[in-house]
Design a protein around this motif. Structure first.
Motif, PDB file in Angstrom:
ATOM      1  N   GLY A  42       0.772  -1.224   0.000  1.00 47.51           N
ATOM      2  CA  GLY A  42       0.000   0.000   0.000  1.00 47.51           C
ATOM      3  C   GLY A  42       0.806   1.278   0.000  1.00 47.51           C
ATOM      4  N   ASP A  43       2.073   1.183  -0.270  1.00 44.52           N
ATOM      5  CA  ASP A  43       2.925   2.372  -0.223  1.00 44.52           C
ATOM      6  C   ASP A  43       3.661   2.531  -1.549  1.00 44.52           C
ATOM      7  OD1 ASP A  43       4.830   3.679   2.621  1.00 44.52           O
ATOM      8  OD2 ASP A  43       4.117   4.628   0.761  1.00 44.52           O
ATOM      9  N   ASP A  44       4.334   3.673  -1.718  1.00 47.76           N
ATOM     10  CA  ASP A  44       5.080   3.920  -2.949  1.00 47.76           C
ATOM     11  C   ASP A  44       6.437   3.228  -2.903  1.00 47.76           C
ATOM     12  OD1 ASP A  44       3.912   7.358  -2.997  1.00 47.76           O
ATOM     13  OD2 ASP A  44       3.048   5.564  -3.938  1.00 47.76           O
ATOM     14  N   ARG A  45       6.999   3.043  -4.083  1.00 42.11           N
ATOM     15  CA  ARG A  45       8.337   2.488  -4.197  1.00 42.11           C
ATOM     16  C   ARG A  45       9.347   3.564  -3.806  1.00 42.11           C
ATOM     17  NH1 ARG A  45       9.647  -0.943  -9.523  1.00 42.11           N
ATOM     18  NH2 ARG A  45       7.597  -1.693  -8.871  1.00 42.11           N
ATOM     19  N   ALA A  46      10.330   3.204  -2.982  1.00 43.97           N
ATOM     20  CA  ALA A  46      11.317   4.165  -2.500  1.00 43.97           C
ATOM     21  C   ALA A  46      12.720   3.596  -2.613  1.00 43.97           C
ATOM     22  CB  ALA A  46      11.036   4.537  -1.049  1.00 43.97           C
ATOM     23  N   GLY A  47      13.660   4.465  -2.947  1.00 43.35           N
ATOM     24  CA  GLY A  47      15.048   4.045  -3.032  1.00 43.35           C
ATOM     25  C   GLY A  47      15.676   3.914  -1.656  1.00 43.35           C
ATOM     26  N   ILE A  48      16.482   2.868  -1.455  1.00 44.00           N
ATOM     27  CA  ILE A  48      17.129   2.674  -0.163  1.00 44.00           C
ATOM     28  C   ILE A  48      18.644   2.659  -0.257  1.00 44.00           C
ATOM     29  CG2 ILE A  48      15.176   1.558   0.966  1.00 44.00           C
ATOM     30  CD1 ILE A  48      16.450  -1.123   0.353  1.00 44.00           C
ATOM     31  N   SER A  49      19.177   2.276  -1.423  1.00 42.48           N
ATOM     32  CA  SER A  49      20.624   2.263  -1.563  1.00 42.48           C
ATOM     33  C   SER A  49      20.981   2.162  -3.034  1.00 42.48           C
ATOM     34  CB  SER A  49      21.237   1.071  -0.808  1.00 42.48           C
ATOM     35  OG  SER A  49      22.648   1.114  -0.872  1.00 42.48           O
ATOM     36  N   LEU A  86      17.133  -6.463  10.925  1.00 38.69           N
ATOM     37  CA  LEU A  86      15.881  -6.214  10.223  1.00 38.69           C
ATOM     38  C   LEU A  86      14.738  -5.976  11.200  1.00 38.69           C
ATOM     39  CD1 LEU A  86      16.398  -8.766   7.368  1.00 38.69           C
ATOM     40  CD2 LEU A  86      15.915  -6.344   7.041  1.00 38.69           C
ATOM     41  N   ARG A  87      13.822  -5.128  10.768  1.00 43.92           N
ATOM     42  CA  ARG A  87      12.659  -4.738  11.578  1.00 43.92           C
ATOM     43  C   ARG A  87      11.390  -5.006  10.782  1.00 43.92           C
ATOM     44  NH1 ARG A  87      15.482   1.008  12.364  1.00 43.92           N
ATOM     45  NH2 ARG A  87      14.083   1.489  10.615  1.00 43.92           N
ATOM     46  N   PRO A  88      10.244  -5.115  11.445  1.00 43.01           N
ATOM     47  CA  PRO A  88       8.990  -5.349  10.707  1.00 43.01           C
ATOM     48  C   PRO A  88       8.716  -4.279   9.645  1.00 43.01           C
ATOM     49  CG  PRO A  88       8.662  -5.825  13.018  1.00 43.01           C
ATOM     50  CD  PRO A  88      10.050  -5.251  12.899  1.00 43.01           C
ATOM     51  N   ASP A  89       9.138  -3.037   9.855  1.00 44.49           N
ATOM     52  CA  ASP A  89       8.871  -2.019   8.841  1.00 44.49           C
ATOM     53  C   ASP A  89       9.809  -2.118   7.645  1.00 44.49           C
ATOM     54  OD1 ASP A  89      10.376   0.907  10.520  1.00 44.49           O
ATOM     55  OD2 ASP A  89      11.160  -1.081  10.074  1.00 44.49           O
ATOM     56  N   ASP A  90      10.697  -3.084   7.638  1.00 48.55           N
ATOM     57  CA  ASP A  90      11.494  -3.386   6.442  1.00 48.55           C
ATOM     58  C   ASP A  90      10.735  -4.320   5.491  1.00 48.55           C
ATOM     59  OD1 ASP A  90      14.371  -3.535   8.556  1.00 48.55           O
ATOM     60  OD2 ASP A  90      13.874  -1.928   7.144  1.00 48.55           O
ATOM     61  N   THR A  91       9.594  -4.823   5.921  1.00 45.62           N
ATOM     62  CA  THR A  91       8.800  -5.717   5.083  1.00 45.62           C
ATOM     63  C   THR A  91       8.359  -5.004   3.818  1.00 45.62           C
ATOM     64  OG1 THR A  91       8.016  -7.034   6.951  1.00 45.62           O
ATOM     65  CG2 THR A  91       6.652  -7.034   4.954  1.00 45.62           C
ATOM     66  N   ALA A  92       8.679  -5.594   2.666  1.00 43.05           N
ATOM     67  CA  ALA A  92       8.382  -4.969   1.377  1.00 43.05           C
ATOM     68  C   ALA A  92       8.804  -5.910   0.258  1.00 43.05           C
ATOM     69  CB  ALA A  92       9.136  -3.646   1.233  1.00 43.05           C
TER      70      ALA A  92
END
Length: 126
Positions: A42-49, A86-92
């Protein structure tokens, strides 16, 4: 044609680690940047690295600094994303992408990348 194939996703507990791989082919120059992006439900794609293959410069988004490390193996044309603590908000769903002439000012914006992999799911349980 650049082709990218991600692997290494899976289910892991909070605090665990995973290593994602992005196998690349079809490069026509050394000026590519490989980026890792993620899209939570449900969220947008975001760059992480990302890593600039010509000189090895690396960039990280704030949510992953200090926990994730990007690296490349030129012999196998593979870029890795080492994910620790890793944390639950890393789920993607995690995607790798390739771009040419990616700006060093905002290198994690998806608009700079023209070739994308199919994605790999990472789920972190609490």
């Amino acid at each position: 044609e650049v082709q990218l194939v991600e692997s290494g996703g899976g289910l892991v507990q909070t605090g665990g680690s995973l290593r994602l791989s992005c196998a690349a082919s079809g490069f026509t120059s050394a000026d590519y940047t490989i980026g890792w992006f993620r899209q939570p439900p449900g969220d947008d794609r975001a760059g992480i690295s990302c890593i600039m293959l010509r000189d090895g410069s690396t960039y990280y988004g704030d949510p992953v600094k200090g926990r994730f490390t990007i690296s490349s193996d030129s012999a196998s044309n593979t870029v890795y994303l080492h994910m620790n603590n890793l944390r639950p908000d890393d789920t993607a769903v995690y995607y790798c992408a390739a771009g040419v002439d990616v700006t060093r000012v905002t290198p994690l914006l998806p608009l700079w990348y023209s070739s994308w992999g199919q994605g790999t799911q990472v789920t972190v349980s609490s």
